[in-house]
Motif scaffolding. Structure first.
Motif, mmCIF file in Angstrom:
data_model
loop_
_atom_site.group_PDB
_atom_site.id
_atom_site.type_symbol
_atom_site.label_atom_id
_atom_site.label_comp_id
_atom_site.label_asym_id
_atom_site.label_seq_id
_atom_site.Cartn_x
_atom_site.Cartn_y
_atom_site.Cartn_z
ATOM 1 N N ASP A 217 49.868 49.312 33.329
ATOM 2 C CA ASP A 217 49.679 50.349 34.369
ATOM 3 C C ASP A 217 48.139 49.366 34.441
ATOM 4 O OD1 ASP A 217 47.611 49.307 31.791
ATOM 5 O OD2 ASP A 217 46.473 49.569 31.756
ATOM 6 N N LYS A 218 48.223 48.145 34.814
ATOM 7 C CA LYS A 218 47.132 47.363 36.288
ATOM 8 C C LYS A 218 48.600 47.384 36.512
ATOM 9 C CE LYS A 218 43.407 47.096 32.515
ATOM 10 N NZ LYS A 218 42.812 46.011 32.190
ATOM 11 N N LEU A 219 49.456 46.908 36.692
ATOM 12 C CA LEU A 219 49.977 46.465 37.927
ATOM 13 C C LEU A 219 50.357 46.848 38.773
ATOM 14 C CD1 LEU A 219 52.844 44.603 38.563
ATOM 15 C CD2 LEU A 219 54.456 45.862 37.686
ATOM 16 N N HIS A 220 50.155 46.026 40.099
ATOM 17 C CA HIS A 220 49.513 46.959 41.386
ATOM 18 C C HIS A 220 50.352 46.324 42.466
ATOM 19 C CE1 HIS A 220 48.064 48.516 45.169
ATOM 20 N NE2 HIS A 220 47.499 49.778 43.841
ATOM 21 N N SER A 221 50.741 46.058 43.586
ATOM 22 C CA SER A 221 51.149 45.738 44.921
ATOM 23 C C SER A 221 50.239 44.784 45.186
ATOM 24 C CB SER A 221 52.129 46.739 45.709
ATOM 25 O OG SER A 221 51.567 47.206 46.289
ATOM 26 N N ASP A 222 48.720 45.414 45.563
ATOM 27 C CA ASP A 222 48.158 43.904 45.477
ATOM 28 C C ASP A 222 48.014 42.767 45.243
ATOM 29 O OD1 ASP A 222 47.307 45.746 47.630
ATOM 30 O OD2 ASP A 222 45.085 47.055 46.394
ATOM 31 N N ASP A 223 48.109 42.695 44.010
ATOM 32 C CA ASP A 223 48.661 41.637 43.589
ATOM 33 C C ASP A 223 49.781 40.921 43.451
ATOM 34 O OD1 ASP A 223 46.132 41.658 42.153
ATOM 35 O OD2 ASP A 223 46.867 43.371 40.788
ATOM 36 N N VAL A 224 50.437 41.545 43.778
ATOM 37 C CA VAL A 224 52.497 40.567 43.963
ATOM 38 C C VAL A 224 52.243 39.872 46.108
ATOM 39 C CG1 VAL A 224 54.587 41.071 43.787
ATOM 40 C CG2 VAL A 224 52.852 42.266 42.162
ATOM 41 N N ASP A 225 53.447 38.849 46.026
ATOM 42 C CA ASP A 225 53.860 39.535 47.316
ATOM 43 C C ASP A 225 55.231 38.699 47.426
ATOM 44 O OD1 ASP A 225 53.524 35.764 46.230
ATOM 45 O OD2 ASP A 225 52.041 36.295 47.978
ATOM 46 N N MET A 226 55.610 37.841 48.416
ATOM 47 C CA MET A 226 56.794 37.773 48.088
ATOM 48 C C MET A 226 56.883 36.598 47.240
ATOM 49 S SD MET A 226 57.261 35.870 51.572
ATOM 50 C CE MET A 226 57.077 37.540 52.900
ATOM 51 N N PHE A 227 56.626 35.331 46.604
ATOM 52 C CA PHE A 227 56.839 34.053 46.472
ATOM 53 C C PHE A 227 56.276 34.783 45.172
ATOM 54 C CE2 PHE A 227 55.078 32.787 49.985
ATOM 55 C CZ PHE A 227 55.957 32.523 50.862
ATOM 56 N N THR A 228 56.062 35.829 44.366
ATOM 57 C CA THR A 228 55.741 36.233 42.572
ATOM 58 C C THR A 228 57.355 36.856 42.119
ATOM 59 O OG1 THR A 228 53.752 36.849 43.922
ATOM 60 C CG2 THR A 228 54.309 37.526 41.570
#
Length: 258
Positions: A217-228
């Motif tokens: 439920d806390k997964l969000h694109s703000d915490d992810v980039d192309m190296f993740t």
């Protein structure tokens, strides 16, 4: 006969490169890769002819590797992770398939001797960092819709949800794509609990690696980039805490025998 090695060099840590991959590089005169992959390998690439092609020129890399080998040079086409997982090996075989169908004009490619050398993939490296997240049935899904229609990707996410698979999402975000991982999260929330464990592994096994354990439920694109790389547990995956140590594992069902 010259040989084309299709080599996966793992997630980045030199200690995780298979000895067979090192031997294949040493046996090659020419190395074809995205330049960063060769930089990560260090001095094992010394004395070789480098053919560095940037991201986006994957087809050119595969064509060049086949042509160099056909011309008599032992060649290594190098990729990070496992070269057979979302990487260059499939493109080489697609080009050979096209040649067999008469869609290419390189009959010399068909005489190339090919050896595929596997490597540790990002999903394996990530799982090892947090325990045993891939301990039961799992799948991988690339969220990039550059080559695959989003409708197909979305169907696969639903199938992952109904099958209750642990899933590793590759290519979760890029500069032009920032919504797919949130959509994938919302789909999976239809099938599994909000507190399902999630791993965010960035630059896995490299110097600037970061590991984050969170929940679906806390997964969000703000915490992810192309190296993740993002791995989402199934409905049975467990996040356990022992003092300052945290682990995520997915049980196989041994509790019925314990």
């Amino acid at each position: 006969m010259s040989k084309l090695f299709l080599i996966g060099t793992g997630p980045g840590d030199k200690d995780l490169i298979a000895p067979k991959a090192i031997a294949a590089i040493q046996a090659s005169t020419d190395l074809v890769a995205y330049g960063l992959y060769l930089d990560l390998l260090g001095d094992v690439c010394d004395g070789k002819t480098h053919h560095d092609l940037p991201l986006g020129q994957e087809i050119d890399r595969a064509r060049l590797a086949l042509s160099l080998t056909a011309s008599g040079k032992d060649t290594a086409l190098v990729s990070s992770g496992d070269i057979g997982i979302y990487a260059m090996a499939t493109l080489v075989f697609e080009l050979l398939d096209r040649q067999l169908q008469g869609l290419e004009d390189h009959p010399e490619w068909l005489d190339v001797d090919i050896e595929v050398v596997p490597g540790i993939s990002a999903m394996q490296a990530g799982a090892s960092r947090v325990g045993a997240m891939l301990g039961h049935d799992f799948c991988t899904i690339s969220l990039s819709d550059l080559l695959t229609p989003w409708e197909t990707i979305e169907k696969r996410i639903h199938s992952c949800g109904t099958g209750d698979f642990v899933v590793s999402f590759y290519n979760p975000r890029s500069k032009k794509r920032d919504w797919q991982i949130n959509t994938a999260r919302d789909i999976l929330l239809q099938y599994r609990p909000a507190n399902t464990p999630v791993l965010l592994g960035r630059q896995l096994t490299r110097e600037d690696e970061s590991i984050t354990m969170t929940t679906l439920d806390k997964l969000h694109s703000d915490d992810v980039d192309m190296f993740t790389m993002v791995t989402v547990g199934n409905s049975q995956s467990r996040h356990i805490i022992n003092g300052q140590k945290e682990w995520i594992y997915t049980p196989r069902g041994y509790n019925k025998k314990l």
